[in-house]
Design a protein around this motif. Structure first.
Motif: not given
Length: 510
Positions: A2-8, A27-36, A53-60, A96-97
């Motif tokens: 449900t997530t996509w990550t990239s280090l830059e 990126r939140n690739t799921g269909d629900v609001v999630d906190e990471y 230390p944490s963020i909350r993302l809407f789908p997409g 899905t950690t």
């Protein structure tokens, strides 16, 4: 997933003591609001901080967090590449950690420290200082050790080992033997400055300066004594062969009688009287020194009982051995005196506990502590007494003293510094250390605290002690100065010390 990550960037470089930042896109690739939530893993995790230390993302939607790498400039931040990871923990879907991996490289830095132990060595034929080399950098140190005089070529050097390889955060000890090229037979001692250097490829040599004090083979006082003895011997021989003792005879000449008395005489009219005899000569008194009244020898001056250091089992019971016993009874350096013992006497039980303390101290501090070498195993000398007194401050890093405030630590500090600085104990020194030692014993046995205000002389004594190991003379009993007392560092490491006090040794308190 449900997530996509990239280090830059995925790989970065940072200098120890500074910092750098890496961005993590999520990126939140799921269909629900999630906190990471984010956790760093790997050897470099203690040096990484995540913001936020944490963020909350809407789908997409996509969020960015920053990873800040700030390794310290210490040997722990080992030079070279270090893989790391960022664990991403979704709140809604914990199953899905994921772990995003990257690489950070710590650059190399070199930091070397060297110290001579002791700074000044004395001897007639050789001196044996040790060079302690500390690698405070974050990479392996490879170096060679060399030696040379500052202005002349008066000394030869034997260095073992001549090359060292030291891991980050570790130290190596190099044994050095200094030998004078010429022996000084008579005269004053000679101070010969010398230099040992740590040489690394591509760097300026790190020089450490010391002094070798070369003593003459025949000390000046011995030559003076021999000269006086020789002069007295020659004078005595001259007087012996040239002196003629006066001869006095007791015989006196008698009057010669007339030779005619041997011829016949005419008979006298009166009876012939017997010739009067000459009186016997009176005897004169005998010459002086010939058996007359002997002169009484002068009374010898009362000899003052004195003794050398260190104190051994041959000495009578005394106050300083009693202090060592009381200190060992409550424990010192992991050693305790539990067996039955004679108060103030360096008996078998006390000697065993004292050996334990000396060996424990020498093991703990290595080449920097030489209690057994300075005083002799089981003896109570200046080094061991200094270390025993300083064990009172076992957990302290510094002893704050205020000239305006009375402190119970003053008797301890004054006693420690007196044993550490005075190579010759006189009546004044003895009176001070006796008073302080009694106060120390009262504290250990009865917890009676004698409080005193530190005098200006005490601060001067601290400066004097700091000058022995070439430290800044601050007059403050800081961590470095206190550590020297704990390992028994004294003035004149290779000399046992002398005592000129008339009341040596003081009897014990009991």
């Amino acid at each position: 997933m449900t997530t996509w990550t990239s280090l830059e960037p995925a790989s970065t470089t940072v200098d120890p003591g500074s910092s750098t930042t890496v961005r993590l896109r999520l990126r939140n690739t799921g269909d629900v609001v999630d906190e990471y939530r984010f956790e760093t893993v790997g050897d470099v995790a203690p040096y990484v901080s995540v913001e936020p230390p944490s963020i909350r993302l809407f789908p997409g939607t996509t969020g960015i967090v920053e990873l800040t790498f700030a390794p310290p400039r210490t040997p722990d931040a080992t030079a070279g590449p270090h893989p790391y990871g960022v664990r991403i923990l979704p709140t809604e879907h914990p199953e899905t950690t994921t772990v995003t991996e990257g690489n950070v490289t710590f650059t190399t830095f070199m930091e070397v420290r060297a110290e001579l132990v002791p700074q000044t060595v004395k001897g007639r034929f050789r001196g044996r200082p040790k060079l302690a080399v500390d690698n405070l950098g974050n990479t392996v140190l490879t170096a060679s050790i060399g030696g040379g005089d500052k202005a002349s070529d008066d000394l030869s050097y034997e260095i073992v080992p001549a090359n060292v390889q030291i891991q980050p955060g570790r130290a190596a000890f190099v044994d050095t033997t200094l030998k004078p090229r010429q022996i000084t037979w008579v005269g004053q001692k000679q101070e010969r400055p010398y230099e040992l250097s740590v040489r690394r490829s591509g760097f300026e040599p790190l020089a450490v300066n010391g002094t070798y004090v070369q003593r003459s083979l025949l000390p000046l006082w011995m030559m003076t004594t021999l000269s006086l003895l020789l002069a007295l011997t020659i004078t005595g021989l001259v007087l012996w062969f040239t002196y003629k003792a006066p001869v006095r005879t007791l015989a006196q000449p008698k009057m010669e009688q007339a030779a005619a008395t041997a011829l016949p005489e005419e008979p006298p009219e009166q009876p012939t009287q017997k010739p009067t005899q000459d009186p016997e000569p009176s005897e004169e008194p005998e010459a002086s020194g010939g058996g007359g009244g002997e002169e009484k020898p002068e009374e010898e001056e009362e000899k003052v009982e004195r003794g050398p250091l260190p104190i051994t089992s041959e000495d009578k019971p005394n106050l300083f051995v009693q202090f060592a016993q009381v200190r060992l009874v409550v424990g010192a350096g992991g050693c305790k005196l539990t067996a039955t013992h004679t108060v103030g006497k360096l008996d078998e039980a006390t000697e065993k506990a004292l050996k334990c303390f000396q060996q424990s101290n020498d093991t703990k501090y290595g080449a920097f502590s030489q209690l057994a070498e300075n005083d002799g195993l089981g003896n109570l000398g200046r080094s061991t007494m200094t270390a025993l007194l300083a064990s009172h401050f076992a957990d302290a890093k510094t002893v704050p003293l205020d000239a305006k405030v009375a402190s119970p630590e003053v008797p301890w500090v004054r006693n420690v510094l007196l044993w550490g600085t005075q190579a010759e104990i006189d009546d004044g020194d003895l009176a001070i250390t006796v008073a302080c030692t009694k106060a120390n014993i009262d504290y250990l046995r009865k917890h009676v605290q004698l409080k005193e205000k530190p005098s200006p002389g005490l601060f001067n004594r601290i400066k004097e002690y700091q000058g022995l190991f070439v430290a800044e003379k601050t007059g403050v009993l800081d961590e470095t100065t206190l550590s020297k007392t704990k390992l028994g560092w004294i003035n004149g490491q290779d000399e046992p010390g002398t005592v000129v006090a008339k009341d040596w040794l003081p009897a014990p308190m009991e």
